[in-house]
Design a protein around this motif. Sequence first.
Motif, PDB file in Angstrom:
ATOM      1  N   PHE A   8       0.877  -1.175   0.000  1.00  0.00           N
ATOM      2  CA  PHE A   8       0.000   0.000   0.000  1.00  0.00           C
ATOM      3  C   PHE A   8       0.910   1.220   0.000  1.00  0.00           C
ATOM      4  N   ILE A   9       0.809   2.061  -1.043  1.00  0.00           N
ATOM      5  CA  ILE A   9       1.751   3.166  -1.243  1.00  0.00           C
ATOM      6  C   ILE A   9       1.013   4.490  -1.306  1.00  0.00           C
ATOM      7  N   THR A  10       1.436   5.466  -0.508  1.00  0.00           N
ATOM      8  CA  THR A  10       0.862   6.811  -0.589  1.00  0.00           C
ATOM      9  C   THR A  10       1.732   7.678  -1.505  1.00  0.00           C
ATOM     10  N   GLY A  11       1.130   8.732  -2.042  1.00  0.00           N
ATOM     11  CA  GLY A  11       1.868   9.627  -2.928  1.00  0.00           C
ATOM     12  C   GLY A  11       2.371   8.914  -4.175  1.00  0.00           C
ATOM     13  N   ALA A  12       1.502   8.099  -4.783  1.00  0.00           N
ATOM     14  CA  ALA A  12       1.923   7.225  -5.888  1.00  0.00           C
ATOM     15  C   ALA A  12       1.746   7.844  -7.269  1.00  0.00           C
ATOM     16  N   SER A  13       1.401   9.108  -7.344  1.00  0.00           N
ATOM     17  CA  SER A  13       1.120   9.700  -8.656  1.00  0.00           C
ATOM     18  C   SER A  13       2.373  10.126  -9.408  1.00  0.00           C
ATOM     19  N   SER A  14       3.526  10.215  -8.711  1.00  0.00           N
ATOM     20  CA  SER A  14       4.748  10.677  -9.375  1.00  0.00           C
ATOM     21  C   SER A  14       5.967  10.270  -8.555  1.00  0.00           C
ATOM     22  N   GLY A  15       7.145  10.531  -9.119  1.00  0.00           N
ATOM     23  CA  GLY A  15       8.389  10.393  -8.383  1.00  0.00           C
ATOM     24  C   GLY A  15       8.632   9.026  -7.783  1.00  0.00           C
ATOM     25  N   PHE A  16       9.138   9.017  -6.547  1.00  0.00           N
ATOM     26  CA  PHE A  16       9.465   7.766  -5.878  1.00  0.00           C
ATOM     27  C   PHE A  16       8.254   6.848  -5.763  1.00  0.00           C
ATOM     28  N   GLY A  17       7.098   7.434  -5.469  1.00  0.00           N
ATOM     29  CA  GLY A  17       5.899   6.628  -5.278  1.00  0.00           C
ATOM     30  C   GLY A  17       5.507   5.877  -6.534  1.00  0.00           C
ATOM     31  N   LYS A  18       5.481   6.567  -7.662  1.00  0.00           N
ATOM     32  CA  LYS A  18       5.071   5.937  -8.920  1.00  0.00           C
ATOM     33  C   LYS A  18       6.078   4.877  -9.343  1.00  0.00           C
ATOM     34  N   GLU A  19       7.376   5.175  -9.182  1.00  0.00           N
ATOM     35  CA  GLU A  19       8.402   4.205  -9.553  1.00  0.00           C
ATOM     36  C   GLU A  19       8.330   2.972  -8.654  1.00  0.00           C
TER      37      GLU A  19
END
Length: 270
Positions: free
Chosen positions: A6-17
């Motif tokens: 479960f990942i927060t802030g997944a729309s860009s950057g570290f989260g998306k990767e």
Amino acid sequence: MKKTVFITGASSGFGKETVRLFHEKGWNVAATMRSPEKEGELAALDGVLVTRLDVTDEGSIAAAVKAAVGAFGGIDVLVNNAGYGALGALEAASDAEIRRQMEVNLFGLIAVTKAMLPHMRERRAGVIINVSSVGGRVTFPFTSLYHATKFAVEGLTESLQYELNPLGIRTKIIEPGGYRTEFAGRSMSAIGAGGIDAYRQPWDKMVEVLAGWPMSGNIREVADAIFEAATDGTEKLRYPVGQDAEQLLAGRVQMDDVAFKKMMVGQIGI
């Protein structure tokens, strides 16, 4: 049985990767973000649930956790990645700016963690990974609010080991150095000098230094560190990522406070 992250802030950057990497590794992924309707790439992946979560909205947190458990049956790993940086002179920051920095980077992380803990306690298993920063252990000028949140995340995560390890839950800290993400774009709020002349020249110098700071483009390194923390099965706490992070942290250990400050001032030139 496939595991779930479960990942927060997944729309860009570290989260998306990190979503991409866990998906490649065969995991189920709950990719949470404030505006899931804008996300096309991740939503098209099998085994990836894209759902809304605003860390400042407890209702959205509860709904996202419920949706992930409903979709995948359980959650093995929580990655608290959502956050941003408020940069500028503390004196120039409004009360609203100060409170928002704390609400997102610290109180939001705590709220998501608290929402996840009953589920992990019941299963007596889980890993909580908090994305901090090299800025959770060393400081730069004009980033006092950001550092305050990241130093707090470091202390929170370290202390939580004692109460959660006996329940089968491990806590981890990821400490990236400088990477080319949207941190300097939509993930940054520039307070600046705030019209206070005394801060204008050093702030302008800091902006110049940041513009020329050597940033790594390989954000997969951070995702790799998160995956390692999720799967290594150890009680290792901190995972510095990037050559600059390792050098800065080594220097901080070797130098006293005055020597380290002089080194930083010399590098930045303020």
